[in-house]
Design an enzyme around this catalytic site. Structure first.
Site, short mmCIF file in Angstrom:
data_model
loop_
_atom_site.label_atom_id
_atom_site.label_comp_id
_atom_site.label_asym_id
_atom_site.label_seq_id
_atom_site.Cartn_x
_atom_site.Cartn_y
_atom_site.Cartn_z
N LYS A 50 0.81 -1.22 0.00
CA LYS A 50 0.00 0.00 0.00
C LYS A 50 0.85 1.28 0.00
CE LYS A 50 -4.47 -1.22 0.36
NZ LYS A 50 -5.57 -0.67 -0.45
N SER A 300 0.81 -9.59 -0.29
CA SER A 300 0.51 -8.16 -0.25
C SER A 300 0.87 -7.47 1.06
CB SER A 300 -0.98 -7.94 -0.55
OG SER A 300 -1.78 -8.68 0.36
#
Length: 400
Positions: A50, A300
């Site tokens: 992110k 992720s």
């Protein structure tokens, strides 16, 4: 087709991010007769991919951010925004759901952000953040439904294909869809033959349902141990990209996610949060065939709460027959606990914990309840334990 913008985004954020080369996994490649690579964004600065999208949005829109930046996030985007604002000495306000793991809240505060806890889901936090953005004149950085954020996430694909061109499949977690939108947009415009496979938790299948129905739908709840992808409603921008570029979306269960987290720790010595474990879950559950292919799994993030990790361990072990919670109702007489403990030991189960409840109001007079936590050797071993204790006329019930 936007490739130039993605290269520009990469040049923009490159000085501030870690370059994480593909990691070849022998432990998973060999049994599945494939070449499986990890893109380990769980080791990225702030512990998640992110950071890429947040940084790109803030750096590109710096003039609009000087009064301060706000976002809503379950944690990983929050840390990316907080890190970026701290880097540029810009005030940051982060609205997070009340259920956000403590590690993500504390890490966000550590980067100097003001944290506002609000609501039970990302969607509740989003509504609050939009309101605060207007009231306090703060620049809102959306966690997924934003072109600059999507271009930042696409830099992952840019790195992958720059390092290894002969990839057949890339498997990507989906929450709101920013990550897979960026990756698929870049990849399909470089090599349309590469398959982009999305994966969502069954309990938070907002994008899956949107694609199947042909329009965006809102879930009534999104409770999953993969809280990083617990999004009730896909974005209109990301829905468009997924509809255009994503080849398939696979759903995985809570047990399958837990098992994947456990396998990462046991076989690869990697701590991966629920969202980041979903791509591996598709392979371990045989929902995605990878034989003979070069496959990249996007890990992720790695920001998992320690308390959640403990629960995941037990869930993962239970789902593979390596843990059993066994409740036995005994006569409250001397020797009864010793007898059942000996019988359990004779069956080869390792006793991890015993809890003895003599004063449970639901018990018949003269009875006592014992809960065993047992380490077992597989499903057949559990069946043997249950069968043998039942034959010995123990009053038992099981969990796991």
């Amino acid at each position: 087709m936007g490739i130039g913008k993605i290269v520009e985004a990469y040049d923009r954020i490159k000085p501030y991010i870690k370059y994480l080369p593909l990691y070849y996994s022998n432990n998973f490649s060999e049994p599945y007769k494939a070449n499986i690579y990890f893109k380990m964004e769980n080791l990225q600065r702030t512990g998640s991919f992110k950071l890429r999208g947040a940084l790109n949005a803030i750096l590109k829109n710096y003039d609009k951010c000087k009064n301060g930046v706000i976002t809503a996030s379950a944690g990983n985007h929050a840390q990316g925004v907080a890190f970026g604002c701290n880097l540029l000495s810009i005030p940051a306000v982060i609205v997070m759901p009340e259920i956000t793991p403590l590690v993500k809240v504390e890490n966000t505060k550590r980067y100097g952000a003001e944290v506002v806890l609000h609501g039970k889901s990302y969607d509740d936090a989003y509504i609050k953040a939009i309101s605060l953005s207007k009231n306090r004149n703060l620049f809102f950085v959306h966690p997924f439904n934003d072109e600059d954020v999507i271009d930042g996430q696409a830099t992952i694909a840019y790195e992958i294909l720059k390092e290894k061109e002969d990839i057949d499949t890339i498997v990507v977690p989906i929450g709101g869809g920013g990550l897979i939108s960026g990756i698929s947009k870049f990849v399909k415009n470089v090599n349309s033959n590469i398959k982009i496979i999305g994966v969502q938790a069954e309990n938070a299948a907002s994008m899956y349902n949107a694609i199947k129905k042909g329009n965006i739908v809102k879930l009534t709840n999104s409770n999953t141990i993969a809280e990083g992808i617990a999004v009730k409603e896909a974005g209109d921008i990301t829905f468009g990209y997924c509809k255009k570029y994503v080849d398939d979306i696979i759903l995985v269960s809570e047990n399958e996610i837990a098992y994947a987290i456990l396998q990462y720790i046991e076989k690869s010595k990697l701590v991966v949060e629920g969202a980041g474990a979903t791509p591996l879950a598709t392979i371990l559950s045989n929902k995605l065939s990878v034989e003979g292919k070069n496959v990249v799994l996007i890990l992720s993030g790695g920001n998992i709460d320690v308390n959640l990790l403990t629960r995941v361990f037990y869930k993962g072990l239970a789902s593979t027959g390596r843990f059993l919670e066994l409740t036995v109702i005994l006569k409250d007489i001397p020797g009864s606990l010793a007898e059942v403990t000996r019988d359990v030991a004779d069956l080869g189960a390792n006793v991890l914990d015993i809890r003895h409840f003599r004063y449970d109001v639901n018990l018949p007079v003269g009875s006592t309840k014992v809960i065993f936590h047992l380490e077992t050797k597989g499903s057949s071993h559990i069946e043997e334990i249950i069968h043998t204790l039942t034959e010995k006329r123990y009053d038992i019930s099981i969990y796991g």
